[in-house]
Design an enzyme around this catalytic site. Sequence first.
Site, PDB file in Angstrom:
ATOM      1  N   TYR A 115      -1.807  -0.430  10.470  1.00 18.95           N
ATOM      2  CA  TYR A 115      -1.943  -0.827   9.055  1.00 18.95           C
ATOM      3  C   TYR A 115      -0.693  -0.385   8.270  1.00 18.95           C
ATOM      4  O   TYR A 115      -0.130  -1.166   7.498  1.00 18.95           O
ATOM      5  CB  TYR A 115      -3.212  -0.204   8.462  1.00 18.95           C
ATOM      6  N   SER A 125       0.860  -1.189   0.000  1.00 14.72           N
ATOM      7  CA  SER A 125       0.000   0.000   0.000  1.00 14.72           C
ATOM      8  C   SER A 125       0.894   1.234   0.000  1.00 14.72           C
ATOM      9  O   SER A 125       2.022   1.197   0.494  1.00 14.72           O
ATOM     10  CB  SER A 125      -0.870   0.012   1.256  1.00 14.72           C
TER      11      SER A 125
HETATM   12  N1  LIG Z   1      -8.636  -0.327  -1.531  1.00 13.09           N
HETATM   13  C1  LIG Z   1      -7.594   0.430  -1.266  1.00 13.09           C
HETATM   14  O1  LIG Z   1      -7.674   1.666  -1.270  1.00 13.09           O
HETATM   15  C2  LIG Z   1      -6.268  -0.223  -0.981  1.00 13.09           C
HETATM   16  C3  LIG Z   1      -5.136   0.606  -0.990  1.00 13.09           C
HETATM   17  C4  LIG Z   1      -3.901   0.039  -0.732  1.00 13.09           C
HETATM   18  C5  LIG Z   1      -3.794  -1.311  -0.476  1.00 13.09           C
HETATM   19  N2  LIG Z   1      -4.904  -2.085  -0.456  1.00 13.09           N
HETATM   20  C6  LIG Z   1      -4.716  -3.500  -0.175  1.00 13.09           C
HETATM   21  O2  LIG Z   1      -5.291  -4.246  -1.215  1.00 13.09           O
HETATM   22  C7  LIG Z   1      -5.678  -5.533  -0.729  1.00 13.09           C
HETATM   23  C8  LIG Z   1      -7.109  -5.812  -1.142  1.00 13.09           C
HETATM   24  O3  LIG Z   1      -7.964  -4.903  -0.461  1.00 13.09           O
HETATM   25  P1  LIG Z   1      -9.357  -4.414  -1.062  1.00 13.09           P
HETATM   26  O4  LIG Z   1      -9.296  -2.945  -1.147  1.00 13.09           O
HETATM   27  O5  LIG Z   1      -9.707  -5.192  -2.255  1.00 13.09           O
HETATM   28  O6  LIG Z   1     -10.329  -4.753   0.165  1.00 13.09           O
HETATM   29  P2  LIG Z   1     -11.496  -5.823   0.319  1.00 13.09           P
HETATM   30  O7  LIG Z   1     -12.495  -5.694  -0.759  1.00 13.09           O
HETATM   31  O8  LIG Z   1     -11.949  -5.696   1.732  1.00 13.09           O
HETATM   32  O9  LIG Z   1     -10.750  -7.204   0.106  1.00 13.09           O
HETATM   33  C9  LIG Z   1      -9.920  -7.787   1.070  1.00 13.09           C
HETATM   34  C10 LIG Z   1      -9.789  -9.262   0.757  1.00 13.09           C
HETATM   35  O10 LIG Z   1      -8.927  -9.854   1.738  1.00 13.09           O
HETATM   36  C11 LIG Z   1      -9.467 -11.110   2.076  1.00 13.09           C
HETATM   37  N3  LIG Z   1      -9.092 -11.491   3.427  1.00 13.09           N
HETATM   38  C12 LIG Z   1      -9.201 -10.770   4.563  1.00 13.09           C
HETATM   39  N4  LIG Z   1      -8.832 -11.519   5.625  1.00 13.09           N
HETATM   40  C13 LIG Z   1      -8.484 -12.743   5.137  1.00 13.09           C
HETATM   41  C14 LIG Z   1      -8.037 -13.944   5.719  1.00 13.09           C
HETATM   42  N5  LIG Z   1      -7.877 -14.088   7.044  1.00 13.09           N
HETATM   43  N6  LIG Z   1      -7.770 -14.991   4.911  1.00 13.09           N
HETATM   44  C15 LIG Z   1      -7.939 -14.889   3.576  1.00 13.09           C
HETATM   45  N7  LIG Z   1      -8.356 -13.782   2.951  1.00 13.09           N
HETATM   46  C16 LIG Z   1      -8.643 -12.726   3.736  1.00 13.09           C
HETATM   47  C17 LIG Z   1     -10.972 -10.955   1.956  1.00 13.09           C
HETATM   48  O11 LIG Z   1     -11.536 -12.213   1.604  1.00 13.09           O
HETATM   49  P3  LIG Z   1     -12.452 -13.102   2.593  1.00 13.09           P
HETATM   50  O12 LIG Z   1     -13.158 -12.159   3.530  1.00 13.09           O
HETATM   51  O13 LIG Z   1     -13.372 -13.812   1.674  1.00 13.09           O
HETATM   52  O14 LIG Z   1     -11.504 -14.028   3.272  1.00 13.09           O
HETATM   53  C18 LIG Z   1     -11.127  -9.976   0.806  1.00 13.09           C
HETATM   54  O15 LIG Z   1     -11.332 -10.649  -0.409  1.00 13.09           O
HETATM   55  C19 LIG Z   1      -5.452  -5.488   0.781  1.00 13.09           C
HETATM   56  O16 LIG Z   1      -4.217  -6.098   1.096  1.00 13.09           O
HETATM   57  C20 LIG Z   1      -5.414  -4.007   1.079  1.00 13.09           C
HETATM   58  O17 LIG Z   1      -4.673  -3.719   2.243  1.00 13.09           O
HETATM   59  C21 LIG Z   1      -6.145  -1.569  -0.711  1.00 13.09           C
END
Ligand SMILES: NC(=O)c1ccc[n+]([C@@H]2O[C@H](COP(=O)([O-])OP(=O)(O)OC[C@H]3O[C@@H](n4cnc5c(N)ncnc54)[C@H](OP(=O)(O)O)[C@@H]3O)[C@@H](O)[C@H]2O)c1
Length: 260
Positions: A167, A154
């Site tokens: 985080y 991130s």
């Molecule tokens: N959106 C942003 O602005 C942003 C910015 C920078 C970085 N990121 C990073 O991008 C990645 C994806 O985030 P997102 O924005 O797509 O959020 P999201 O829609 O909440 O997706 C997060 C994913 O992580 C999975 N997850 C959470 N805990 C887990 C566990 N214990 N075991 C397996 N899977 C798990 C969830 O799947 P299940 O609940 O089905 O397990 C979900 O599919 C993350 O690492 C986040 O930190 C996001």
Amino acid sequence: MSYTIDLSGRVALVTGASSGLGAQFAKTLAAAGAGVVLAGRRVERLKTLRAEIEGNGGDAHVVELDVTDHASIKSAVAHAETEMGTIDILVNNSGVGSTQRLTEVMPEDYDFVMNTNTKGAFFVAQEVGKRMIARAQGEAPGTFIGGRIVNIASMAGVRVLGQIGVYCMSKAAVIHMTRAMALEWGRYGINVNALCPGYIDTEINHHQWTTEKGQKLIATLPRKRIGQPQDLDVVLMMLCANESHFVNGAVIQADDGFAV
Ligand SMILES: NC(=O)c1ccc[n+]([C@@H]2O[C@H](COP(=O)([O-])OP(=O)(O)OC[C@H]3O[C@@H](n4cnc5c(N)ncnc54)[C@H](OP(=O)(O)O)[C@@H]3O)[C@@H](O)[C@H]2O)c1
């Protein structure tokens, strides 16, 4: 001149494919020809995504995975390889967020974030990496023409942001983990890189953008906008391509200029 990236014959494991960035990454990899293993805890959602990918002519398989459970990691990776073949590409994407001032962080808040974002990501990459190394050394069946691991860090791992300090720490660790893996595993033809997204509208933050505070935050961003999951496609594809064999240990920000 045109440039295409063809991932036909490659198998990709995408963790956290049940929503947001992971779902988009899986669709993009499948559209480029990769067989995609969709991993996460919400299996019903993964099955819906599998149907969508198959409906578009792609190939996908679902595995249940909880990255905070070491036995689940081992069994999910083994299951993925039994069903789809040896993994060539890992998109290490599962992640969670938590908002508190540092003085308010409880041990359970700390463990929630670190166990998923840092420890979970480490052991998923370790399990996949060990299998890639065994193939590279001829100690496991399956041809090996190079592995790709993309750790989803991130911009918060690069630049500290208020009220999400833990985080930020978890993602800074993912960036250094990426470099450590690149150093140790590059010799086996495994390229490990980090993708650092900026603010992208997904479930992890969607509510925030509907609030006045969220709108004010958008107004402070360099181009006063947040991204959509598909805005990361081009970087993801570059890092997963066979042709990117000279890119290793890179930390690539796709954040619309936020963390400069
Ligand atoms: N959106 C942003 O602005 C942003 C910015 C920078 C970085 N990121 C990073 O991008 C990645 C994806 O985030 P997102 O924005 O797509 O959020 P999201 O829609 O909440 O997706 C997060 C994913 O992580 C999975 N997850 C959470 N805990 C887990 C566990 N214990 N075991 C397996 N899977 C798990 C969830 O799947 P299940 O609940 O089905 O397990 C979900 O599919 C993350 O690492 C986040 O930190 C996001």
